[in-house]
Design an enzyme around this catalytic site. Structure first.
Site, PDB file in Angstrom:
ATOM      1  N   GLN A 238       0.840  -1.201   0.000  1.00 54.48           N
ATOM      2  CA  GLN A 238       0.000   0.000   0.000  1.00 54.48           C
ATOM      3  C   GLN A 238       0.874   1.250   0.000  1.00 54.48           C
ATOM      4  OE1 GLN A 238      -3.210  -2.086   2.943  1.00 54.48           O
ATOM      5  NE2 GLN A 238      -3.554   0.086   2.651  1.00 54.48           N
ATOM      6  N   ARG A 385      -9.433  -0.400   7.175  1.00 56.33           N
ATOM      7  CA  ARG A 385     -10.349   0.499   6.489  1.00 56.33           C
ATOM      8  C   ARG A 385     -10.778   1.661   7.381  1.00 56.33           C
ATOM      9  NH1 ARG A 385     -14.289  -1.367   1.796  1.00 56.33           N
ATOM     10  NH2 ARG A 385     -14.624   0.660   0.890  1.00 56.33           N
ATOM     11  N   CYS A 386      -9.784   2.297   7.997  1.00 59.30           N
ATOM     12  CA  CYS A 386     -10.084   3.514   8.740  1.00 59.30           C
ATOM     13  C   CYS A 386      -8.794   4.273   8.904  1.00 59.30           C
ATOM     14  CB  CYS A 386     -10.684   3.207  10.110  1.00 59.30           C
ATOM     15  SG  CYS A 386      -9.528   2.460  11.257  1.00 59.30           S
ATOM     16  N   GLU A 761     -13.211   5.129   3.871  1.00 60.27           N
ATOM     17  CA  GLU A 761     -13.250   4.451   5.156  1.00 60.27           C
ATOM     18  C   GLU A 761     -14.446   4.839   6.014  1.00 60.27           C
ATOM     19  OE1 GLU A 761      -8.485   3.837   5.300  1.00 60.27           O
ATOM     20  OE2 GLU A 761      -9.272   5.658   6.171  1.00 60.27           O
TER      21      GLU A 761
END
Ligand SMILES: Cc1cc2nc3c(=O)[nH]c(=O)nc-3n(C[C@H](O)[C@H](O)[C@H](O)COP(=O)(O)OP(=O)(O)OC[C@H]3O[C@@H](n4cnc5c(N)ncnc54)[C@H](O)[C@@H]3O)c2cc1C
Lengths: 805, 288
Positions: A238, A385-386, A761
Site C-alpha cells: 500500500q 479500512r479507517c 473508510e
C-alpha cells in the site's frame, strides 16, 4: 447537432468526464476480464518459491531446529532460520511503531503461527512438503492471552529482548509487558467535570480483534541482480516508496538500486501497509540464491500472522447535565498489541488519532489515556479500512452516547442533536486537540431522520415491544443511530511522519504534444479506483478529457515519492497534489495561450477545455492546441514542454462525517439479527465520482456489517488462534449482505484545493457503531446497557437469556 | 494449503475400484466430489497415499426406482438431487435439505455418497437419511452388503464402512403421499455447516400424529436419530405440552461441541428450536 454548431459549454464539460461525473471505472475493463496483473501472476525464469515453518505454540522456547531432512528433499535450495539471518542483522527488524520484531524466531516464539524457518525450493509443492520436515523442538512457556492480565505482577515475561528497558519509543514502561502509555487532554478539568456532573455513565466497551480480508493475501517476488547489485521487489504494498526506503535501510543496498513495484493489488484495507517477515526472507533468499524468490501467503497465514486490527478495550465515561448536555469525557484504553508493537501509525501517534474520540460533540473538556501491552498474539494493529484508530474512537463515543441517552431517558438522535458542534463553530478546536475543518452535523442528521421516517420507526418499535411483552411475538426491533466524524488525510508535516518521512504526497503530470497525458502519484490504489478519479480531477482542472489521461502508480522508479494509500489519505493528500500540479500546468498553458492569441496573459481566462480572450469568447485556444504549441511555439523565455510536479504537505486533516441509521429485527429464540434497512448519509466534501463513492460506501458497510455481526480473531486460553479461516471468520456473501441506501450532503473542506475529504473508510467507521447500537437498542427496553461485539447469533441469544427473554 | 504427495487412480467400474482399494491398502481413499476430502488434504489433516476417483464409474450416478423404493447412486451430486423430478415428488425433504447444503459451487461437485460416507457430523444428509430410514449399499472385496443409516455412524469420521469398501447407493422407501416434512437448519451464513438442524417426516391421521421420525444434525459426534422425541409426538395433536416434552427429549440426546457456532448449551437449545419450527412446517404440509 449540426456539424458546424460549436459544442455548448455543457457538452464540452460532459466530454471531459471531470469531477462530479459518474465515470465508469477504467480499471474494471481489465479486472472484470481476468486481465489484472497481480503479484502472483508474475513468473520469472528460474524463480524459486518460499514457504514458512510456523510455530505450533503461542509461547515457547525453541530448543532446536533441525533442517537437515528438509534440506535433503530434492528441489530444496535453502532453509533459512534466525541463525542464517543473524550475520546480516536481519533476524530482527524495526517496526513502524518504534519497536523491533523477529523476522524468524530467535530463541523463542511469541505467538502461534509465528515464522520460524523459510524453506526455499524450485517448486511451490516441494517447498510445502519440505516445510513439514523441519523439526522444531519446543519447551512450552506460560501463555499470556488476556490483555487485562498482561500487567499483573506475576505475568509471564514475553519480550526477553527488552529486559531492563524502562522506556520504549513512546516513553516510560510500567511493566515488563507494557509498551507505552499515551495521554491527552486535561485530566484535572475532566475530573472536576465528573465530580460536578448531574449524570454520568461508565461502561467498558471492547472492540474485538479482527483482521482485514482482502481477496488477495500478502505476497512478493524478490529478485536480486548480483551483477548490477540491484534489487527488484514486486509486492502487495500500500506504500511502495516507504517499503523502498525501509528496504534500503535494512539491507544496506543503496536506495537507487532498489526498485519496488506494486502491481495491481486485490484489496488492502490496512493489511498491506507494514513490512512482513515474508518480504525480508524473500529478499535474503534471492540474495543468497541469486534467483528470484516468490512468497505468497495462504488465507490461514494471512488471518493468523499478518497484521490484525482493533483489540481495543475502552473504559468509557461521559458526564452530562440532567437535560442532556455533555460536560466531560474520560476514556481509558487497554490496547492489546500482540507480541511486537507493529502498529501502522504515524510515528508520533502510538494510539493513532484515537483522540478524535470526542466525536461530533462539543465536549468542554476531555481526557484520554491508552496503555499498550504485549500478549502472545500476532502483531499488528493496523487501521482496517479507517484512519488510525478512528474506528475504535467512533465506536467508543457512539456507543457511549447511546448509553447516556438511555440513562437520561432521551432519544439517542435527540441527544446527538443537542450536543453537536454547531455549523458556526467551525473551524472547531476539540477538547483533545484537533481542529475540525468544517461540518454541518445538524443538517445531515435531520436529513437522515426524515429519509428513514425516524419518528414512525420509534413508534413501530414501541408497539413491537408491547406485543413482545404480551407474548405475541418473539421478535424485537432495534434502531441504531450513529453520527461519526472522521479524521483523515494524514497528514501535516508538523505532526505526521512515518520513520521520519513527512506524510506529504505527490503528483507528476506530463502533457504529451497531442494533448494526452500521463500522471503519476505516490499513492497506490488497491481497488479504490484511482485511475478513474485522479484523471477526473485533472480533467476538470486543466480541461483535457479524463479518457486521455493515464494514471500510473506503484512503480517507485517512475512515480514521485509518496507515503501511499491508507487512512483515506489519497484524495485529501495526493488529490491535493494532483490539483496543485494541474494548476501549475494550467498557469503555463495560460502563458502559451496568451502568446498564441497575441494578448497579455492577464487578458485570457480558462473556460472548461480552453483559454479564451476575456470578452471575446470566439477567440480561444483549446488545451489540445496549447499542448501542441508547448512543444514548438512557447513564448520567448519559457521552457518547452508541459509538465509539473507537486509535493503537497496538507495544512490540516480533513474531517468527513456522516449520519447512519440501521433498523434491525432480532429473533430472540435464535439470536439471529436481520438488518431490515440501512441508511448511510456521507458528507465527504466535494464529490469527485458519485458512483465510486457509492461503491466505496457499499463495500465499507459490508465490512462494517461483518465486523459488528461476526468477525473475531479469537485465541483460546493457551494461545491457539481460533477461527483463522474463512470457514469461521465471518465474510458475508451476497446472501447475508443487507441492501444499502446511500445519501449525501456536501460540506467542502475549506483548506483542500478542491474541497474533497476522502470517503473510502467512512462506512467502516460509521457502520460498526450503527449495527452495534441497533442490537443494543433492541434489548434496551429489557434493561440492557451494553452487549459486546461481535453480535453473532449465539452471543445475541446469550444476551437475551441474561435479560430473561 | 497444499496437499502432500499422492497417487491418483480412475477406475471404470465398481469391481475395479474395490480391487484397487484392496491392493493399495489402508492408505488409499475413495474420492468422490472431493469437497470434504481435498480441504482436509490441503490442511494435511488427511494424507492419503492414493486416491481412487469414483467419477468415471457411470453406474454410480443417478436416481432410479427399485420397485417402490428409490435408489440414489453414490456419486449423484447434490445439485442433481435438487434437480431430480423424481425426488421432488417422492422425497421433497431431500431437495429442501440439499438446498441448504453449502453453496452452488460445492453442490455441483459434492456427492450424496461422499456426504454420507464421510462421517462428518456437520454434514446434513446423514441425519436426513436416518430420519428417512435409508439404507446404504456397500461393495467390498468380499461382496456387497447393506446397512441401515441408523446403524452406520459410530463417531466423528468413524463409520461402519470398512477400509476398502465403497458405498454404491442409498436405498430409501419414500414415506406415503401426503406426509409432512421439514428440514430446519440454523447456520451462520451460506456455505456454513449447521449450528443445529432438524430433519422431520411425519404423517397425520385425524388431526393426530400417526408417525414421526426425527434426525438431528451437528449436535453430537454423529447424526442423531431422536427416537424418544418421535415416540412422544406419535398419537398427539401437537399440543404445546407434548411438543415441549418432545423438544426436551430431543435436546437431551445432544452433546454438541463448543465452537465458533456457539457454546454447547446454545447449540443444544437451537436443536430444540429447529425441531419446534420443523414441527410447525411439517404439520402444515401434511395433508391427512
Ligand atoms: C465450503 C464448504 C461448505 C460445505 N457445507 C456443507 C454443508 O453445509 N452441509 C453438508 O452436508 N456438507 C457441506 N459441505 C460438504 C460437501 O457437501 C461435501 O462435498 C460432501 O460432504 C462430501 O462429498 P464429496 O463427494 O465431496 O466427498 P469427498 O470429499 O470426495 O469424500 C469425502 C469422504 O468420503 C469418502 N467417500 C466418498 N465417496 C465415497 C464412496 N462412494 N464410498 C466410500 N467412501 C466414499 C472419501 O474417501 C472421503 O473420506 C461443505 C463443503 C465445503 C467445501
Amino acid at each position: 447537432m449540426n456539424e458546424m454548431t460549436p459544442p455548448t459549454a455543457a457538452e464540452r464539460t460532459d466530454k471531459l468526464q471531470g469531477m462530479g461525473c459518474r465515470r465508469k471505472r477504467v480499471e474494471d475493463v481489465r479486472f472484470t476480464q481476468g486481465r489484472g496483473n497481480y503479484v502472483d501472476d508474475l513468473k520469472l525464469p528460474g524463480m524459486l518459491y518460499g514457504d514458512f515453518v510456523r510455530s505450533s505454540y503461542g509461547h515457547a522456547r525453541i530448543k532446536s531446529i533441525d533442517t537437515s531432512k528438509a534440506k535433503a528433499v530434492p528441489g530444496v535450495v535453502a532453509v533459512l532460520t534466525a541463525a542464517d539471518l543473524a550475520p546480516l542483522k536481519l533476524h530482527w527488524m524495526p517496526t513502524l511503531a518504534g519497536d523491533v520484531q523477529m523476522v524468524l524466531a530467535d530463541g523463542k516464539v511469541l505467538f502461534q503461527n509465528q515464522e520460524i524457518a523459510f524453506v526455499v525450493a524450485n517448486d511451490r509443492y516441494v517447498a510445502a512438503d519440505a516445510a513439514e520436515l523441519v523439526e522444531v523442538e519446543y519447551e512450552e512457556l506460560p501463555p499470556l492471552v488476556d490483555p487485562f492480565k498482561a500487567m499483573a505482577p506475576d505475568a509471564p515475561v514475553l519480550r526477553e529482548d527488552l529486559a531492563g528497558k524502562t522506556s520504549g519509543a513512546h516513553g516510560p514502561r510500567k511493566h515488563h509487558n507494557h509498551i507505552f502509555e499515551w495521554t491527552v487532554g486535561d485530566r484535572e478539568a475532566t475530573d472536576l467535570a465528573f465530580r460536578d456532573a448531574e449524570v454520568t455513565i461508565k461502561e467498558m466497551l471492547s472492540y474485538q480483534r479482527v483482521h482485514p480480508s482482502p481477496l488477495e493475501t500478502c505476497q512478493c517476488v524478490a529478485s536480486f541482480d548480483k551483477i548490477k547489485g540491484e534489487l527488484t521487489l514486486w509486492g502487495t504494498f500500500q506504500a511502495p516508496h516507504v517499503v523502498r526506503t525501509v528496504a534500503a535501510i535494512l539491507s544496506g543496498i543503496p536506495e537507487h538500486k532498489i526498485h519496488v513495484i506494486a502491481p495491481d493489488i486485490g484489496g488492502g484495507f490496512g493489511n498491506k501497509v507494514g513490512v512482513y517477515p515474508g518480504y525480508v526472507c524473500s529478499v535474503v533468499a534471492s540474495i543468497v540464491t541469486g534467483k528470484p524468490v516468490k512468497w505468497v501467503e495462504d488465507r490461514i497465514e494471512n488471518l493468523s500472522a499478518t497484521a490484525f486490527a482493533r483489540d481495543y478495550h475502552m473504559t468509557t465515561e461521559i458526564a452530562a447535565t440532567k437535560d442532556g448536555k455533555v460536560t466531560g469525557l474520560r476514556v481509558h484504553v487497554l490496547a492489546d498489541h500482540g507480541a511486537f508493537d507493529a502498529c501502522a501509525d504515524p510515528s508520533k501517534w502510538p494510539a493513532g488519532f484515537f483522540n478524535i474520540v470526542t466525536g461530533s460533540y462539543d465536549f468542554p473538556t476531555a481526557h484520554c489515556s491508552v496503555d499498550g501491552v504485549y500478549t502472545n498474539k500476532a502483531p499488528g494493529g493496523v487501521a482496517y479500512r479507517c484512519s488510525f484508530r478512528v474506528t475504535e474512537a467512533a465506536y467508543c463515543i457512539e456507543r457511549g452516547m447511546d448509553i447516556l441517552a438511555q440513562k437520561l431517558g432521551m432519544d439517542p438522535a435527540e441527544l446527538r442533536l443537542k450536543n453537536f458542534v454547531r455549523r458556526e463553530q467551525f473551524p472547531y478546536q476539540s477538547a483533545l486537540g484537533w481542529e475540525y475543518d468544517s461540518g454541518d452535523y445538524h443538517t445531515a442528521l435531520r436529513q437522515g431522520m426524515e429519509k428513514v421516517g425516524y419518528t414512525a420507526l420509534r413508534a413501530e418499535q414501541k408497539a413491537k415491544q408491547e406485543a413482545f411483552r404480551r407474548g405475541e411475538t418473539r421478535e424485537i426491533m432495534g434502531v441504531g443511530v450513529c453520527f461519526f466524524t472522521e479524521i483523515v488525510g494524514a497528514g501535516p508535516s508538523k505532526n505526521c511522519d512515518i520513520l521520519g518521512i513527512a506524510m506529504f504526497d505527490s503528483c507528476e503530470i506530463r502533457i504529451h504534444p497531442t494533448g494526452a497525458a500521463i500522471a503519476r502519484m505516490g499513492t497506490k490504489s488497491q481497488g479504490q479506483g484511482h485511475e478513474t478519479t485522479y484523471a477526473q480531477i485533472i480533467a476538470s482542472e486543466i480541461g483535457i478529457p479524463a479518457d486521455d489521461i493515464m494514471v500510473e502508480e506503484g512503480n517507485t522508479d517512475t512515480a514521485p515519492y509518496g507515503l501511499g494509500t491508507y487512512g483515506s489519505r489519497s484524495t485529501p493528500v495526493a488529490g491535493a497534489a494532483i490539483a496543485t500540479a494541474a494548476r501549475k500546468i494550467k498557469a503555463k498553458a495560460q502563458m502559451i495561450a496568451a502568446y498564441l492569441l497575441e494578448v497579455h496573459h492577464d487578458d485570457v481566462e480558462f473556460d472548461i477545455d480552453r483559454f479564451r480572450v476575456k470578452g471575446l469568447p470566439e477567440k480561444f485556444k483549446t488545451m489540445k492546441e496549447i499542448s501542441w504549441a508547448a512543444y514548438n511555439a512557447v513564448p520567448p523565455g519559457l521552457e518547452p514542454g508541459l509538465e509539473a510536479v507537486s509535493y503537497y504537505d496538507p495544512p490540516n486533516m480533513t474531517y468527513p462525517f456522516g449520519a447512519y441509521i440501521c433498523v434491525m429485527d432480532i429473533d430472540v429464540d435464535t439470536g439471529v439479527c436481520k438488518v431490515r434497512r440501512f441508511y448511510a448519509l456521507d458528507d465527504c466534501g466535494t464529490r469527485i465520482n458519485p458512483m465510486i463513492i457509492e461503491g466505496q460506501v457499499h463495500g465499507g458497510l459490508t465490512e462494517a456489517f461483518a465486523i459488528a455481526m461476526g468477525q473475531e480473531i479469537a485465541y483460546d486460553e493457551i494461545g491457539n488462534v481460533k477461527g483463522a479461516s474463512l470457514m469461521d471468520f465471518f465474510l458475508p456473501t451476497a446472501v447475508e449482505t443487507p441492501k444499502w441506501e446511500t445519501d449525501f450532503t456536501v460540506t467542502p473542506s475549506p483548506h483542500h484545493p478542491i474541497g474533497a475529504k476522502g470517503v473510502g473508510e467512512s462506512p467502516n467507521v460509521g457502520g460498526v457503531p450503527a449495527f452495534s447500537n441497533a442490537v443494543n437498542d433492541a434489548f434496551a427496553f429489557l434493561g440492557n446497557t451494553h452487549i459486546q461485539m461481535p453480535h453473532d447469533a449465539w452471543r445475541v441469544w446469550q444476551a437475551g437469556q441474561k435479560l430473561g427473554v | 494449503m497444499i496437499p502432500g504427495t499422492f497417487d491418483y487412480h480412475r477406475p471404470k467400474s465398481v469391481s475395479e475400484a474395490v480391487a484397487l482399494l484392496a491392493d493399495l491398502g489402508e492408505d488409499a481413499r475413495p474420492l468422490a466430489g472431493g469437497h470434504s476430502l481435498i480441504p482436509m488434504m490441503k490442511l494435511r489433516l488427511a494424507v492419503p497415499r492414493a486416491l481412487v476417483d469414483l467419477a468415471a464409474i457411470a453406474d454410480l450416478r443417478g436416481v432410479r426406482r427399485a420397485g417402490t423404493d428409490i435408489v440414489i447412486g453414490a456419486t449423484t451430486t447434490i445439485a442433481e438431487l435438487i434437480a431430480s423430478a423424481e425426488l421432488a415428488v417422492a422425497l421433497p425433504i431431500i431437495r429442501e435439505t440439499a438446498l441448504v447444503i453449502a453453496d452452488p459451487q460445492v453442490r455441483a461437485r459434492g456427492t450424496i455418497g461422499g456426504n454420507v460416507a464421510n462421517g462428518d457430523p456437520g454434514n446434513d444428509l446423514p441425519a436426513l437419511m436416518q430420519c428417512l430410514g435409508a439404507s446404504y449399499q456397500i461393495a467390498g472385496h468380499a461382496g456387497t452388503r447393506e446397512i441401515a443409516a441408523r446403524a452406520f455412524y459410530q463417531g466423528a469420521y468413524f463409520t461402519a464402512l470398512a477400509p476398502g469398501e465403497v458405498l454404491t447407493g442409498i436405498r430409501i422407501a419414500p414415506p406415503p403421499a401426503g406426509h409432512g416434512w421439514a428440514y430446519e437448519k440454523l447456520k451462520r451464513k451460506v456455505g456454513d455447516y449447521a449450528t443445529a438442524a432438524a430433519a422431520l417426516v411425519l404423517t397425520m391421521r385425524g388431526g393426530q400424529v400417526a408417525s414421526a421420525a426425527i434426525g438431528l444434525t451437528n449436535v453430537g459426534d454423529t447424526p442423531l436419530f431422536a427416537e424418544d422425541a418421535a415416540r412422544i409426538l406419535t398419537g398427539s395433536a401437537l399440543d404445546k405440552a407434548t411438543v415441549d416434552r418432545a423438544v426436551a427429549a430431543a435436546e437431551a440426546i445432544t452433546s454438541p461441541a463448543s465452537d465458533g457456532r456457539g457454546p454447547a448449551e446454545y447449540r443444544t437449545k437451537m436443536a430444540g428450536v429447529m425441531l419446534r419450527r420443523a414441527l410447525v412446517r411439517a404439520a402444515a404440509r401434511a395433508t391427512h
